[in-house]
Design an enzyme around this catalytic site. Structure first.
Site, PDB file in Angstrom:
ATOM      1  N   SER A  21       5.886   4.621   8.741  1.00  0.00           N
ATOM      2  CA  SER A  21       5.607   4.980   7.462  1.00  0.00           C
ATOM      3  C   SER A  21       6.175   4.867   6.186  1.00  0.00           C
ATOM      4  O   SER A  21       6.557   5.651   6.211  1.00  0.00           O
ATOM      5  CB  SER A  21       4.085   5.340   7.330  1.00  0.00           C
ATOM      6  OG  SER A  21       3.403   5.446   5.736  1.00  0.00           O
ATOM      7  N   ASN A  81       5.502   5.649   3.295  1.00  0.00           N
ATOM      8  CA  ASN A  81       4.216   6.841   2.276  1.00  0.00           C
ATOM      9  C   ASN A  81       4.386   7.979   2.133  1.00  0.00           C
ATOM     10  O   ASN A  81       3.717   8.598   1.894  1.00  0.00           O
ATOM     11  CB  ASN A  81       2.890   5.917   2.144  1.00  0.00           C
ATOM     12  CG  ASN A  81       3.167   4.484   2.265  1.00  0.00           C
ATOM     13  OD1 ASN A  81       4.364   4.163   1.331  1.00  0.00           O
ATOM     14  ND2 ASN A  81       1.841   3.843   2.029  1.00  0.00           N
ATOM     15  N   THR A  82       4.925   8.333   3.339  1.00  0.00           N
ATOM     16  CA  THR A  82       5.039   9.750   3.093  1.00  0.00           C
ATOM     17  C   THR A  82       6.303  10.414   2.910  1.00  0.00           C
ATOM     18  O   THR A  82       7.062   9.200   3.708  1.00  0.00           O
ATOM     19  CB  THR A  82       4.033  10.447   4.479  1.00  0.00           C
ATOM     20  OG1 THR A  82       2.823  10.211   4.693  1.00  0.00           O
ATOM     21  CG2 THR A  82       4.669  12.214   5.136  1.00  0.00           C
ATOM     22  N   LYS A  96       6.111   3.541  16.696  1.00  0.00           N
ATOM     23  CA  LYS A  96       5.879   2.917  15.334  1.00  0.00           C
ATOM     24  C   LYS A  96       7.274   3.265  14.631  1.00  0.00           C
ATOM     25  O   LYS A  96       6.927   3.944  14.163  1.00  0.00           O
ATOM     26  CB  LYS A  96       5.096   2.789  15.347  1.00  0.00           C
ATOM     27  CG  LYS A  96       4.374   1.634  14.528  1.00  0.00           C
ATOM     28  CD  LYS A  96       3.225   1.028  13.387  1.00  0.00           C
ATOM     29  CE  LYS A  96       2.988  -0.073  13.172  1.00  0.00           C
ATOM     30  NZ  LYS A  96       1.395   0.066  12.407  1.00  0.00           N
ATOM     31  N   ASN A  99       6.133  -1.451  11.532  1.00  0.00           N
ATOM     32  CA  ASN A  99       5.794  -1.350  10.170  1.00  0.00           C
ATOM     33  C   ASN A  99       5.769  -1.987   9.127  1.00  0.00           C
ATOM     34  O   ASN A  99       6.269  -2.939   9.004  1.00  0.00           O
ATOM     35  CB  ASN A  99       5.629  -0.171   9.709  1.00  0.00           C
ATOM     36  CG  ASN A  99       4.669   1.103   9.655  1.00  0.00           C
ATOM     37  OD1 ASN A  99       4.150   0.643   8.785  1.00  0.00           O
ATOM     38  ND2 ASN A  99       4.334   3.022  10.096  1.00  0.00           N
ATOM     39  N   ASN A 113       0.618  -0.969   0.000  1.00  0.00           N
ATOM     40  CA  ASN A 113       0.295   0.042  -0.225  1.00  0.00           C
ATOM     41  C   ASN A 113       1.330   1.380   0.270  1.00  0.00           C
ATOM     42  O   ASN A 113       1.759   1.161   0.558  1.00  0.00           O
ATOM     43  CB  ASN A 113      -1.063  -0.161   1.042  1.00  0.00           C
ATOM     44  CG  ASN A 113      -0.915   0.967   2.447  1.00  0.00           C
ATOM     45  OD1 ASN A 113      -0.245   1.795   1.980  1.00  0.00           O
ATOM     46  ND2 ASN A 113       0.281  -0.030   3.337  1.00  0.00           N
ATOM     47  N   PHE A 124      -1.437   8.376   4.040  1.00  0.00           N
ATOM     48  CA  PHE A 124      -2.081   9.091   5.245  1.00  0.00           C
ATOM     49  C   PHE A 124      -3.509   9.341   4.995  1.00  0.00           C
ATOM     50  O   PHE A 124      -3.778  10.737   5.116  1.00  0.00           O
ATOM     51  CB  PHE A 124      -1.033  10.022   6.088  1.00  0.00           C
ATOM     52  CG  PHE A 124      -0.172   9.175   6.847  1.00  0.00           C
ATOM     53  CD1 PHE A 124       0.327   7.867   7.409  1.00  0.00           C
ATOM     54  CD2 PHE A 124       0.738   9.853   8.189  1.00  0.00           C
ATOM     55  CE1 PHE A 124       1.354   7.150   8.130  1.00  0.00           C
ATOM     56  CE2 PHE A 124       1.645   9.684   8.471  1.00  0.00           C
ATOM     57  CZ  PHE A 124       2.346   7.737   8.681  1.00  0.00           C
TER      58      PHE A 124
END
Length: 342
Positions: free
Chosen positions: A180, A182-183, A222, A251, A113, A117
């Site tokens: 994450s 993805n940022t 995390k 994560n 994915n 966010f």
């Protein structure tokens, strides 16, 4: 429920993954409102665990990411989780990354994915949490917070403090998501200088909020599964130095070694599911070796069976969380894991 889910899964897997995700949660909500979930889901496992001053109904929780906005709290709680973690939420609403942004890799029991966010903003999430029966009845509800994509990384702490201010009153615990993929640049916050600076600001904010509300809420961090052992040790030392209450490991991973050659295997984003299990366990073991019993570890990553959940505990975790395993195994995975750990 496993047999029923095995009948539904081929149909769900014909849909776009994000569409299937939203449809499944919407139908789960309906079943919960109509009182039908009790007919299909086993009775929750009672196995209380107390950590960080919180009593968890059982040691199996929902990982952040499945319910980013707190829209499905009561339905998810009915599946037998001992605790729920919702988010990641950011101070301001944001749409996330362009679609498509979620991909299944069934041969590897994995998901990639790059959601980014996507959420309605922290205030909307808090309002929904307040309305949930689960929260009103004292269920353990963690709030996972992050920074907005438009916020420069050097200003990230401001976003985390804003989000902490908003969730502090309702959260059983607060998770700071710095892992994450993805940022853009978010994982840079795991480096020594930036992490120390962030923890200084979070520590000051928590002291202020503790004085204001008359209660000190536990703060979790995390982290990623892609860290070198020296980085894990550094993070562990900083957790102890700043009085962080627990660490969530881990994560999603940016590694593609386990999915090379598979359809969607080279998509950008975080890889979760079975391929992250071993990497997660390695980080958990490293954390346990460094931390000892000074603060607990919550194990997440690649749990697709009760045996996988036990493996996390043997590695050094005190609690576990599920997400991707639910996509492949269905809701009965929750009680399977809880029974395996009882």
């Amino acid at each position: 429920m496993i047999d029923r889910y095995s009948l539904l899964r081929p149909w769900l897997f014909c849909l776009d993954p994000e569409q299937a995700h939203n449809l499944t949660l919407s139908n789960l909500d309906r079943a919960q409102r109509w009182g039908l979930l009790d007919k299909f889901v086993s009775k929750p496992v009672a196995d209380p665990h107390t950590l960080c001053g919180i009593t968890f109904a059982n040691p199996v929780g929902l990982a952040a990411g499945l319910d980013k906005d707190g829209k499905h709290i009561d339905a998810l709680a009915a599946l037998g989780f001992g605790f729920l973690e919702i988010g990641t939420v950011t101070p301001r609403p944001q749409p996330g990354n362009p679609k498509p942004r979620m991909f299944r890799l069934p041969q590897a029991q994995a998901i990639i994915n790059r959601m980014g966010f996507n959420n309605d903003g922290v205030e909307a999430c808090v309002a929904r949490a307040r309305r949930s029966t689960f929260w009103q009845n004292g269920g353990v509800l963690g709030l996972n917070i992050g920074k907005n994509a438009a916020t420069p990384i050097e200003d990230a702490a401001k976003d985390y403090v804003l989000a902490m201010d908003a969730v502090y009153e309702i959260a059983s615990y607060i998770t700071v998501n710095i892992s994450s993929p993805n940022t853009q640049n978010l994982r840079a916050l795991q480096g020594e200088e930036m992490l120390r600076s962030l923890l200084v600001d979070l520590d000051e904010a928590r002291k202020r909020l503790s004085d204001h509300h008359g209660i000190r809420k536990p703060l979790f961090l995390k982290i990623a599964p892609d860290l070198e052992s020296s980085d894990v040790n550094l993070i562990a030392d900083l957790l102890m130095e700043f009085g962080i209450d627990a660490v969530i490991a881990t994560n999603t991973t940016i590694s593609r070694e386990a999915v090379q050659g598979l359809e969607h295997g080279e998509e950008m984003g975080g890889l979760s599911g079975a391929p992250v299990r071993i990497a997660s366990n390695i980080v958990i073991k490293a954390l346990k070796a460094r931390l000892g019993n000074t603060l607990p570890i919550i194990g997440v990553g690649g749990i697709l069976s009760g045996a996988d959940a036990r493996e996390k505990i043997v590695a050094g975790a005190s609690l576990v969380q599920l997400y991707s395993g639910l996509i492949y195994r269905g809701p009965d995975l929750v009680n399977e894991c809880a029974k395996a750990l009882r």
